[in-house]
Design a protein around this motif. Structure first.
Motif, mmCIF file in Angstrom:
data_model
loop_
_atom_site.group_PDB
_atom_site.id
_atom_site.type_symbol
_atom_site.label_atom_id
_atom_site.label_comp_id
_atom_site.label_asym_id
_atom_site.label_seq_id
_atom_site.Cartn_x
_atom_site.Cartn_y
_atom_site.Cartn_z
ATOM 1 N N ILE A 171 53.090 -10.196 122.123
ATOM 2 C CA ILE A 171 53.922 -9.465 121.164
ATOM 3 C C ILE A 171 55.355 -9.269 121.579
ATOM 4 C CG2 ILE A 171 54.276 -7.014 120.729
ATOM 5 C CD1 ILE A 171 51.497 -6.540 121.023
ATOM 6 N N LYS A 195 60.658 5.316 113.416
ATOM 7 C CA LYS A 195 60.270 4.474 114.387
ATOM 8 C C LYS A 195 58.645 5.405 115.045
ATOM 9 C CE LYS A 195 63.120 1.363 113.853
ATOM 10 N NZ LYS A 195 62.951 0.220 112.739
ATOM 11 N N LEU A 198 49.639 -2.335 116.386
ATOM 12 C CA LEU A 198 50.269 -3.437 115.444
ATOM 13 C C LEU A 198 49.408 -4.245 114.667
ATOM 14 C CD1 LEU A 198 52.879 -4.441 118.354
ATOM 15 C CD2 LEU A 198 53.401 -3.291 116.215
ATOM 16 N N THR A 209 58.589 -8.378 122.980
ATOM 17 C CA THR A 209 59.273 -7.145 123.350
ATOM 18 C C THR A 209 60.651 -7.186 123.962
ATOM 19 O OG1 THR A 209 56.637 -6.654 123.701
ATOM 20 C CG2 THR A 209 58.358 -5.382 125.043
ATOM 21 N N VAL A 216 63.178 -2.861 115.956
ATOM 22 C CA VAL A 216 61.743 -2.790 116.452
ATOM 23 C C VAL A 216 60.862 -1.976 115.679
ATOM 24 C CG1 VAL A 216 61.960 -3.455 118.840
ATOM 25 C CG2 VAL A 216 61.868 -1.046 118.205
ATOM 26 N N LYS A 217 59.514 -2.160 115.689
ATOM 27 C CA LYS A 217 58.424 -1.027 114.767
ATOM 28 C C LYS A 217 58.296 0.126 115.845
ATOM 29 C CE LYS A 217 56.762 -4.368 111.730
ATOM 30 N NZ LYS A 217 55.560 -5.529 111.620
ATOM 31 N N LYS A 238 58.967 -6.709 118.135
ATOM 32 C CA LYS A 238 58.028 -5.580 117.477
ATOM 33 C C LYS A 238 58.112 -4.389 118.408
ATOM 34 C CE LYS A 238 55.007 -8.306 114.850
ATOM 35 N NZ LYS A 238 53.641 -9.115 115.152
#
Lengths: 317, 317
Positions: free
Chosen positions: A54, A165, A271, A56, A135-136, A2
């Motif tokens: 999350i 992003k 998120l 990472t 990723v976001k 994420k």
């Protein structure tokens, strides 16, 4: 994955407790008072995010024996944290803190840190472009090692924006000043631990902070957070400016790590679908919750929710 | 392999030059003044021997991140030095020396060092028994970590003697006192850097040193070396006792490492066929040659030969 966390200048933080630490003498550190933990603001954010479940990826530069220790310690954090560092020849920073609880002194010995060659920086930019697509959210936090331009945050943000992003920054004024010449992040948080300088000018009055925050919004940031007198924050969005205050007294000796908690909790909140002012409120509540105790562990979710009630959000513009 | 060097408590020696080192402040170590080298007397002897082209195996205990750095640095020494350490869970000793050439201070920070479990010690004794069969000479030098009995030198010597090996010791009084209850080495050299104590008693007069040296010979050592007032030595064999002195003035600030050079040069000399008093003379000449300059490098063979002419060997018994 994420989140992509960027820590250009990670460190190995070492803590020796030596009661009666004396110059020109042989001092012994007992094993149980000799600790080492991964450090650097981007590293801290990545570790906190992984503790909030999350997934990472952490990137940046590591090198030498100290870099190996750092990566090994990061591997112990858990399966949600992945590292993808560019390896360099110089040693990663080693920050030694000698705490003397008898004489109440804190003596620090920091290594100068690595020099990043052009070649390593180019390699890193390529690595970043590959990672960012997975990723976001991208978060870039902390200092810039020698050899890397102060505008690096802007260069990385340009790449991240190519892929649409969301980008968070927390950095000192010199980095922000140079980097916003290239690109603006979505969320801009000033690291004011060492100075109250914004765009090269020392700020004092509340009005100056409000105007500075508005200026960053006008120029491209979506959310701006400027800390004020350590425990307050001025928060700006396109809709206005707010002042955040705690409703209870803050123990200043527990402030360590609250900035990294702020950034991590904002990302967590984003998120989960919160936006703008709500996201900042969540980050601030987490940072305030973090000041209730000592240690590196981030506050529990319940504590953050509870602390949301204990903070004051006043519109100032 | 010719020599098995035992260093039960090796260390990583770290040197930071910080001019104006100040308590309660952030001090920066420039990269070029931040050095690390393998340490511990047994390690030093092994490194010196390998530099004199003598194939040497180094054994003892290493552990943790510091142990890994130590082994990696030892691998760089060259192909003649082989390591065969027992790996433990605790961290190897880390000795930090902060040199301030402005205020003329030397501030040392040493870690407490590892605790050796019974299991690791038993494993080590087995390893030692395998290794000892591959060599001609065994040298045991330096301190004993927590968990290892002070009599360890004696226990190891008993094993070495089972295979008819020549054994050298350099150690402090507490280790020698306990270890000679179990076995005597062929060559016994006292490490008197921190005290002038022999068998629990502080010695002063030359006669006391002479009598102590004779006593060790009577009880089983073939060659005994007791340093006297730092730069002199009393040397005893079955044939008598001698006093060694330099014919020129010694710079006391260059004494670091001269004890390890002494032991290494005696082993070198023994492997080349010299015996007893001649071997001791060669070791002493090397130690004196080592005081002519700063640094860890052992003296060149030519310098040792030349220095043989610059030392005085007087029979005192």
């Amino acid at each position: 994955m994420k989140v992509l966390a960027v820590c250009l200048n990670p460190a190995l933080d070492r803590e020796f407790v030596i009661n009666g630490f004396t110059l020109n003498k042989l001092n012994i550190v007992p094993n149980e008072l000799n600790r080492m933990t991964p450090g650097g603001k981007g590293v801290n954010v990545a570790v906190i995010l992984s503790k909030y479940n999350i997934p990472t990826i952490l990137t940046g530069f590591v090198g030498g024996y100290v870099g190996n220790v750092l990566v090994s310690e990061l591997r112990k954090v858990g399966p949600l944290l992945t590292t993808s560092f560019v390896h360099i020849r110089d040693e990663t920073r080693e920050n030694i803190a000698i705490e003397d609880t008898l004489n109440h002194t804190l003596t620090e010995i920091n290594s100068e840190g690595p020099f990043i060659t052009n070649e390593a920086y180019e390699l890193f930019l390529k690595r970043f472009e590959v990672l960012v697509q997975k990723v976001k959210v991208v978060v870039i936090s902390g200092s810039v090692p020698r050899g890397v331009p102060l505008s690096a945050y802007g260069e990385l943000t340009n790449i991240a924006k190519k892929y649409g992003k969301m980008v968070f920054w927390e950095a000192r004024d010199e980095i922000i000043t140079e980097s916003i010449k290239i690109a603006f992040p979505d969320v801009l948080k000033y690291d004011m631990r060492r100075s109250e300088k914004i765009l090269g000018t020392y700020l004092e009055r509340e009005e100056e902070y409000i105007n500075a925050a508005k200026e960053f919004i006008k120029r491209g940031a979506k959310l701006v957070i400027l800390s004020y007198k350590t425990i307050f924050d001025f928060v700006a969005t396109a809709e206005g400016v707010w002042k955040f205050s705690p409703k209870f007294e803050i123990d200043h000796s527990f402030l360590l790590g609250s900035g990294d908690t702020f950034v991590s909790a904002m990302i967590l909140s984003h998120l989960e679908g919160r936006c703008c002012l709500d996201m900042a409120r969540y980050g601030y509540a987490a940072a305030v919750a973090k000041t209730k105790y000592l240690g590196k562990e981030p506050p529990k979710r319940e504590d953050i929710e509870k602390t949301l009630e204990a903070i004051l959000v006043e519109r100032v513009e």
